[in-house]
Design a protein around this motif. Structure first.
Motif, mmCIF file in Angstrom:
data_model
loop_
_atom_site.group_PDB
_atom_site.id
_atom_site.type_symbol
_atom_site.label_atom_id
_atom_site.label_comp_id
_atom_site.label_asym_id
_atom_site.label_seq_id
_atom_site.Cartn_x
_atom_site.Cartn_y
_atom_site.Cartn_z
ATOM 1 N N VAL A 286 0.848 -1.200 0.000
ATOM 2 C CA VAL A 286 0.000 0.000 0.000
ATOM 3 C C VAL A 286 0.886 1.254 0.000
ATOM 4 O O VAL A 286 1.835 1.351 0.766
ATOM 5 C CB VAL A 286 -0.931 0.002 1.246
ATOM 6 C CG1 VAL A 286 -1.601 1.346 1.427
ATOM 7 C CG2 VAL A 286 -1.974 -1.103 1.128
ATOM 8 N N VAL B 257 -0.153 7.126 0.778
ATOM 9 C CA VAL B 257 -0.958 8.296 0.395
ATOM 10 C C VAL B 257 -2.396 8.086 0.875
ATOM 11 O O VAL B 257 -2.783 6.954 1.180
ATOM 12 C CB VAL B 257 -0.928 8.515 -1.137
ATOM 13 C CG1 VAL B 257 0.461 8.890 -1.586
ATOM 14 C CG2 VAL B 257 -1.413 7.293 -1.890
ATOM 15 N N PRO B 258 -3.188 9.163 0.944
ATOM 16 C CA PRO B 258 -4.534 9.013 1.499
ATOM 17 C C PRO B 258 -5.380 7.926 0.815
ATOM 18 O O PRO B 258 -5.361 7.782 -0.405
ATOM 19 C CB PRO B 258 -5.162 10.398 1.278
ATOM 20 C CG PRO B 258 -4.002 11.327 1.288
ATOM 21 C CD PRO B 258 -2.869 10.569 0.672
HETATM 22 N N1 ASP Z 1 -3.005 6.786 4.245
HETATM 23 C C1 ASP Z 1 -2.215 5.698 4.699
HETATM 24 C C2 ASP Z 1 -0.769 6.120 4.802
HETATM 25 O O1 ASP Z 1 -0.355 7.032 4.146
HETATM 26 C C3 ASP Z 1 -2.349 4.486 3.820
HETATM 27 C C4 ASP Z 1 -3.738 3.921 3.944
HETATM 28 O O2 ASP Z 1 -3.970 3.116 4.874
HETATM 29 O O3 ASP Z 1 -4.621 4.256 3.158
HETATM 30 O O4 ASP Z 1 -0.019 5.553 5.554
#
Ligand code: ASP
Length: 439
Positions: free
Chosen positions: A371, A374-375
């Motif tokens: 993953v 990012v958001p």
């Molecule tokens: N937003 C999280 C991060 O940047 C990743 C996610 O779980 O969507 O770590």
């Protein structure tokens, strides 16, 4: 007058943005009509927030490259390098497993998708409604992810060796390739004749110093950036989703809190012999920024600064553990994936037996590695696991979760970043470094 410390400035912005958004909701109602004053305010706010995030992201590639190369190519950089790598991966794997198990336990205990022993119909209807109301962009994200189904499971291993490192650097999700390349480059630098090695080392060290200065400039705008990021989120969220999805939100947030405030402090204390409180204090700025931006990659420049300047971790350890951690070590994300998948199964009336739950745990562990920081990046992984587990209406459920994701995303990102920083200090301590000493 003494300047307010950076973390207090960020916290003040967070609070102010929340209060003004609540006041605006009270004054103008929850729906901002097109062209209205509130709609304009939100638009401008989102624009400024986006600029701030872009500025943070802009720093990432040059910062990773210069800090990894200068950190590893430094004196004694490669000595004990394999040991450092083993410790780092071992720590990441164990702590992520602990996080996933916490999530699994909580979601089975609370059963947020079940009411009176039956799948919760109200949530199912809310899902349908939310999926219907979701923006076109959200629907498109899920549709694209849905098409790629299955093929991404081992993609992360391929991403380690990009065919084109410049291409990987330009793609936000491919930082792993850049890191691996930088490590190889740094090791090769140490094999050069003395004179050439020194030139390159100094070059990358100077580049790294430059990037640290740029980070400081960008962070000087953090109070405005954080305000601009938070205001629209709170304004748009409102109280309704907490009523509809209350038990689900509570399950995720409590599980994340257990990991961050119980499990990891215990790890710090017993595996590292370190004071959890001192660590929290040293990491305040990074944690607040992670929470505000929902991006662990975007937070990386500040995470690196906090870990080195406030906790006293050496550049060598920080530049190895943190860029890697920001991409592969996601405790909060793995925990969330697990809770979300089991929750959707509960809502859809699917009983998951032990073997299936075991597969979900494994899938959460593996996919969290891939993953991007990012958001909302983990929603794609959740879709993948739901589909692979044969849970029906996966697309609809994920669109619905995406539309209510922000607060949960902010929280799990803070947990992700916290996990990386814990790894950095524990490993640094085990390497004989003096960390978290009162200074
Ligand atoms: N937003 C999280 C991060 O940047 C990743 C996610 O779980 O969507 O770590």
């Amino acid at each position: 007058m003494k300047k307010l410390a950076s973390h207090w400035q960020i916290l003040a912005s967070l609070v102010l943005a929340t209060l003004t958004a609540i006041a605006f909701r009270g004054l103008f109602g929850g729906e901002a009509a097109e062209g209205s004053f509130v709609a304009r305010a939100i638009e401008i706010s989102e624009f400024i927030g986006d600029l701030f995030l872009r500025a943070l992201k802009m720093i990432i590639v040059p910062l990773i490259v210069t800090s990894v190369i200068s950190g590893i190519a430094s004196l004694q950089g490669v000595q004990g390098f394999a040991r450092l790598g083993m410790k780092t991966f071992g720590f990441y794997a164990c702590t992520t497993l602990l996080a996933v198990l916490t999530g699994l336990l909580m979601v089975n205990l609370v059963e947020p998708g079940v009411r009176d022993g039956q799948p919760n119909q109200t949530i199912r209807e809310a899902f349908e409604q939310r999926a219907g109301d979701a923006s076109e962009a959200q629907k498109a994200t899920v549709a694209t992810a849905s098409e790629k189904e299955g093929k991404d499971f081992f993609g992360v291993f391929k991403a380690m060796l990009p065919e084109n490192v410049i291409g990987a650097a330009t793609d936000n999700g491919q930082m792993l390739g850049v890191i691996v390349f930088s490590i190889l480059f740094a090791i090769a630098v140490t094999r050069l004749p003395e004179g050439e090695m020194r030139t390159l080392r100094e070059f990358f060290q100077a580049g790294n110093d430059v990037m640290i200065t740029v980070t400081r400039w960008v962070m000087a705008t953090a109070p405005i950036g954080v305000y601009a990021l938070i205001f629209p989120v709170v304004y748009k969220t409102g109280a309704r989703i907490f009523i509809e999805l209350g038990p689900y939100f509570a399950t995720v947030l409590v599980a994340l809190a257990i990991h961050m405030f119980v499990t990891m402090p215990l790890v710090l204390k017993f595996a590292g012999g370190l004071s959890p409180l001192a660590h929290f204090r040293a990491m305040r700025e990074a944690l607040l920024l992670a929470f505000s931006t929902a991006s662990s990659s975007g937070t990386l420049p500040v995470t690196m600064r906090c870990v080195q300047d406030n906790a006293g971790v050496s550049k060598r350890t920080a530049s190895f553990t943190l860029p890697l951690g920001a991409t592969v070590n996601m405790d909060g994300t793995a925990l969330y994936e697990c809770v979300a998948v089991v929750f959707v199964a509960q809502v859809m009336g699917i009983q998951l037996d032990f073997a299936q739950q075991f597969l979900i745990v494994t899938a959460a562990l593996l996919t969290s590695v891939g993953v991007a920081g990012v958001p909302s990046a983990s929603l794609v992984a959740i879709l993948l696991i739901l589909k692979n587990s044969g849970i029906p209406n996966a697309d609809m459920a994920v669109v619905a979760l995406l539309s209510v994701d922000r607060l949960l995303d902010m929280s799990r990102t803070a947990v992700n970043v916290f996990g990386d920083t814990c790894a950095a200090v524990v490993i640094a301590k085990s390497e004989g470094e003096k960390v978290l000493q009162a200074r």
